[in-house]
Design an enzyme around this catalytic site. Structure first.
Site, mmCIF file in Angstrom:
data_model
loop_
_atom_site.group_PDB
_atom_site.id
_atom_site.type_symbol
_atom_site.label_atom_id
_atom_site.label_comp_id
_atom_site.label_asym_id
_atom_site.label_seq_id
_atom_site.Cartn_x
_atom_site.Cartn_y
_atom_site.Cartn_z
ATOM 1 N N ASP A 2 0.839 -1.204 0.000
ATOM 2 C CA ASP A 2 0.000 0.000 0.000
ATOM 3 C C ASP A 2 0.871 1.251 0.000
ATOM 4 O O ASP A 2 2.069 1.198 0.293
ATOM 5 C CB ASP A 2 -0.906 -0.048 1.247
ATOM 6 C CG ASP A 2 -2.196 0.731 1.075
ATOM 7 O OD1 ASP A 2 -2.314 1.503 0.105
ATOM 8 O OD2 ASP A 2 -3.093 0.571 1.927
ATOM 9 N N ASP B 158 -10.625 2.079 -3.690
ATOM 10 C CA ASP B 158 -11.163 1.832 -2.346
ATOM 11 C C ASP B 158 -12.687 1.812 -2.372
ATOM 12 O O ASP B 158 -13.318 1.482 -1.370
ATOM 13 C CB ASP B 158 -10.692 2.924 -1.376
ATOM 14 C CG ASP B 158 -9.319 2.615 -0.819
ATOM 15 O OD1 ASP B 158 -8.815 1.504 -1.055
ATOM 16 O OD2 ASP B 158 -8.748 3.485 -0.143
HETATM 17 C C1 DGJ Z 1 -5.857 1.967 1.764
HETATM 18 C C2 DGJ Z 1 -6.202 0.754 0.960
HETATM 19 O O1 DGJ Z 1 -6.627 1.105 -0.304
HETATM 20 C C3 DGJ Z 1 -7.238 -0.052 1.732
HETATM 21 O O2 DGJ Z 1 -7.653 -1.147 0.960
HETATM 22 C C4 DGJ Z 1 -6.635 -0.496 3.021
HETATM 23 O O3 DGJ Z 1 -5.587 -1.387 2.783
HETATM 24 C C5 DGJ Z 1 -6.152 0.708 3.807
HETATM 25 N N1 DGJ Z 1 -5.315 1.566 3.023
HETATM 26 C C6 DGJ Z 1 -5.399 0.266 5.039
HETATM 27 O O4 DGJ Z 1 -4.843 1.308 5.715
#
Ligand code: DGJ
Length: 723
Positions: A458, A522
């Site tokens: 991430d 997301d």
């Molecule tokens: C952002 C990501 O896109 C989410 O799927 C998740 O992993 C969060 N960060 C976790 O902090």
């Protein structure tokens, strides 16, 4: 490559997969004379360059300066130069000339130099034999004794024909990436650029140009994409002399690239493809290229993409072995194959990761939450027959962390200036060897000591400032991230990586040369996802697009969708689940298990077939796409009703991509959704395994009457050739 002699007609050509490029080398700099549908190999090219020569017009310099692979400023070219820079105020006006070229199968290398400005430039071009995808990069060397500052260097500067007047680009924001935008070019420049330090949610580094009205199945289109996970600059330019060009490259900060004597700067790769069969043809080239040529699959080939359960929206930071083990039980029961533990498992002496305000950089297991480490969960997941995946965010450092207390200078910063946080975090300066080594050791140890098959990598903030102790490092930081991933992949070659950056903020071919999956967004709201995934799939194949069934209501929009609509939406990608299975009742679990089974049944088709979008003559609010097997023997289509249908009876849908010479058994692959008007004999028959049989010619040209649907619902059709 071998040094080549000038061909008698003065033209170099590259041919592959229905595409021809002609490059004229009779001028000072090579020129892209033609990039389009294949020309016969026997065609004489004599006189092409002469025929393309342009007249000198009134009130211009007396010698025409056409577009080349390296348009240069100052000697009669008035558009966007491919290279901009200076040596202490001098040598910005260049006359870089072709010195030699080398040609081997599908590859060209042009070596150019300017003995007065003391610069050398190498331009490398490759036309991929399988897909016809063109890739290019450019290297500049400072041959002088004083430093040379580069302000701009296009990875590729490609002349396009005048008829490429319309543009499709992809833009958005967090949780709403890859929205399609169409504009018409006029005189001047259409510019898209990114200064956020990661690929960005806002602007995808790709642009499609095409003939007027180009669509899914018709028109000529040229697609271009910069494979780079940092800043980018793209310009499509129409000049008053009729020239048209597109340039893509890194958006550099002032002072960022200062070449010492003999030092070089190499751009990222830029990729391009041409299709005379509209966007579907273009997409097919890019998808095949990414799947078969770009992604470095462990073991050398893509294995079936495992269905994922990701814990983020199920538990967020609340990690607890019993709860997560129970979640894993449900995951295995519905057919998941990879269980990914998301954010919240780590920490340091100062604090553990209970929310997003702490601990990034302290990559120790949080023993408050995991008294016996991660092994009990990993063992449980493995015993259930699933792979285990783990979330990491290696490029970050929380101000509230042991690491920051020990090394405040390891964050990107400008001395004595504010350090703006984003999601409460700073960015680790990976251009510092000590910081790089720290995070490398942490990741390497983690992988050495645990049975981890997959990292969700991430990256959750834009970079500001992008400076190492005041020195701009956008380019160097991005290269350092690549070096970190490359080193990790070399040490742990079987581990797959997902490129996630707050959703789809790091989705590009630079990332995909190292990763195996993109977290598309997301946003798991199926209604939004339909558009997000449609845009993303212009350049990215379904096998790398993370698509999860989210919860109801969706956590990022509050949008509510029935499970069947969420399922059909998630099915067209690398499928997964992003919801708390422990909260679902037996009926819902059964439905999910069924959809996962359907996905697995069709997974090789979905991930290796040809992706097609249905024509844009569908009425507003309706969207359709499908995947057709390479041998045209099978297909799967989804037709989604996003908004309320404007008419009582939705018009027939033309299913593209099929063979006109074959007949197909057509049936619904999932139960028809609530509210669908499916009361004709044909539609009733399609709900049965025998379905109805129609010819490909009819399905593609006459179309198929489907039920009128409620908004936020979709039908899934399976077609099997019967001959
Ligand atoms: C952002 C990501 O896109 C989410 O799927 C998740 O992993 C969060 N960060 C976790 O902090």
């Amino acid at each position: 490559m071998v040094n080549s002699s000038l061909p008698s007609d003065g033209i170099l050509r590259l041919d592959a997969a229905g595409t021809t490029l002609l490059i004229g080398i009779g001028g000072v700099v090579p020129s892209l004379l033609y990039w389009g549908r294949a020309l016969p190999l026997t065609a004489s090219l004599d006189g092409v360059e002469r025929a393309a020569q342009r007249p000198v017009y009134h009130n211009s310099v007396d010698e025409d300066v056409p577009l080349t692979l390296l348009p240069q400023q100052g000697l009669g070219f008035f558009g966007q130069p491919a290279l901009e820079g200076s040596r202490d105020g001098l040598d910005s006006i260049t006359d870089i000339e072709l010195v030699e070229f080398q040609q081997s199968d599908g590859r060209l290398l042009f070596k150019l130099a300017d003995e007065i400005a003391l610069l050398s430039v190498d331009i490398e071009l490759i036309l991929d034999a399988q897909t016809g995808v063109l890739s290019q990069r450019t290297t500049v060397r400072n041959d002088g004794k004083a430093p040379y500052d580069i302000a701009w260097c296009a990875a590729g500067a490609w002349a396009l024909p005048w008829r490429a007047r319309e543009v499709l680009s992809l833009e958005g924001r967090w949780s709403r990436e890859f929205q399609e935008r169409r504009v018409s070019l006029s005189l001047g420049r259409y510019v898209r650029e990114n200064r956020k330090g990661r690929t960005s949610h806002d602007t995808f580094p790709g642009i499609i140009l095409g003939t007027k009205g180009f669509g899914e199945t018709g028109g000529e289109v040229w697609g271009c994409h910069l494979g780079w996970s940092g800043n980018h600059h793209m310009v499509a330019e129409t000049l008053s002399d009729g020239g048209c060009q597109v340039q893509l490259g890194e958006q550099l900060s002032p002072g960022e690239v200062r070449l010492s004597p003999d030092e070089t700067y190499t751009t990222p790769w830029v990729y391009g493809a041409y299709s005379d069969a509209g966007l579907n043809g273009l997409t097919d080239r890019f998808h095949t290229y990414v799947r078969d040529r770009l992604v470095d699959w462990p073991g050398g080939a893509m294995k079936p993409r495992p269905v994922i359960v990701n814990t983020w929206e199920a538990v967020y930071f609340s990690h607890d072995l019993d709860r997560l083990a129970a979640l894993a039980d449900k995951a295995a029961a519905v057919g998941a194959e990879r269980f990914v533990l998301d954010d919240g498992w780590f920490g340091g002496e100062l604090s553990g990761r209970d929310d997003d305000t702490t601990s990034l950089g302290d990559w120790q297991i949080d023993h408050r939450k995991w008294p016996n480490g991660l092994h009990p969960l990993i063992d449980h997941v493995r015993d259930l027959g699933m792979e285990f995946g783990l979330w990491v965010e290696p490029e970050m450092i929380s101000p509230h962390s042991d690491l920051y207390q020990a090394h405040p200078d390891w964050a990107l910063h400008v001395p004595d200036r504010r350090r703006p946080t984003g999601r409460n975090q700073l960015v680790l300066d990976l251009t510092l060897p000590a910081a790089f080594d720290h995070v490398w050791q942490a990741l390497d140890n983690l992988l050495k000591s645990h049975d981890i098959a997959y990292l969700k990598w991430d990256m959750n903030r834009d970079l500001a400032p992008i400076a190492s102790a005041g020195v701009p490092v956008q380019s160097a930081q991005t290269s350092a991230v690549y070096a970190l991933i490359d080193r990790l992949r070399a040490a742990h070659p079987s581990v797959e990586i997902e490129s996630c950056a707050s959703g789809g903020s790091r989705a590009d071919y630079g990332a995909l040369a190292r990763a195996h999956r993109i977290w598309t967004s997301d946003c798991n709201d199926a209604h939004e996802r339909q558009r997000i995934q449609r845009g993303a799939a212009r350049f990215l194949p379904l096998c790398v697009l993370g698509c999860h069934i989210g919860p109801d209501p969706a956590h990022t929009t509050g949008g509510r969708d029935r499970l069947d609509f969420r399922a059909v939406t998630a099915l067209f990608g690398h499928m997964g689940l992003e919801l708390n299975l422990l909260e679902l009742d037996d009926d819902e679990l059964e439905e999910i298990a069924h959809v996962i089974a359907v996905h697995k049944q069709h997974r090789s088709l979905l991930h290796a077939g040809q992706y097609v979008r249905l024509e844009d003559d569908l009425e507003p609010g309706r969207m359709g796409h499908g995947v057709v097997a390479q041998d045209r023997g099978e297909a799967l289509y989804a037709l989604a009703q996003l908004d309320s249908p404007p008419m009582t009876i939705s018009p027939p849908v033309r299913l593209v991509g099929l063979s006109s010479d074959r007949s197909y058994r057509v049936r619904f692959a999932l139960p028809i959704p609530m509210g669908a008007q499916a009361n004709t004999p044909a539609l009733k028959a399609m709900a049965n395994p025998d379905g109805i049989v129609l010819s490909g010619a009819v399905l593609t040209n006459v179309g198929l009457q489907l039920p009128t649907l409620w908004p936020r619902s979709a039908v899934l059709l399976h077609l099997q050739a019967v001959d």
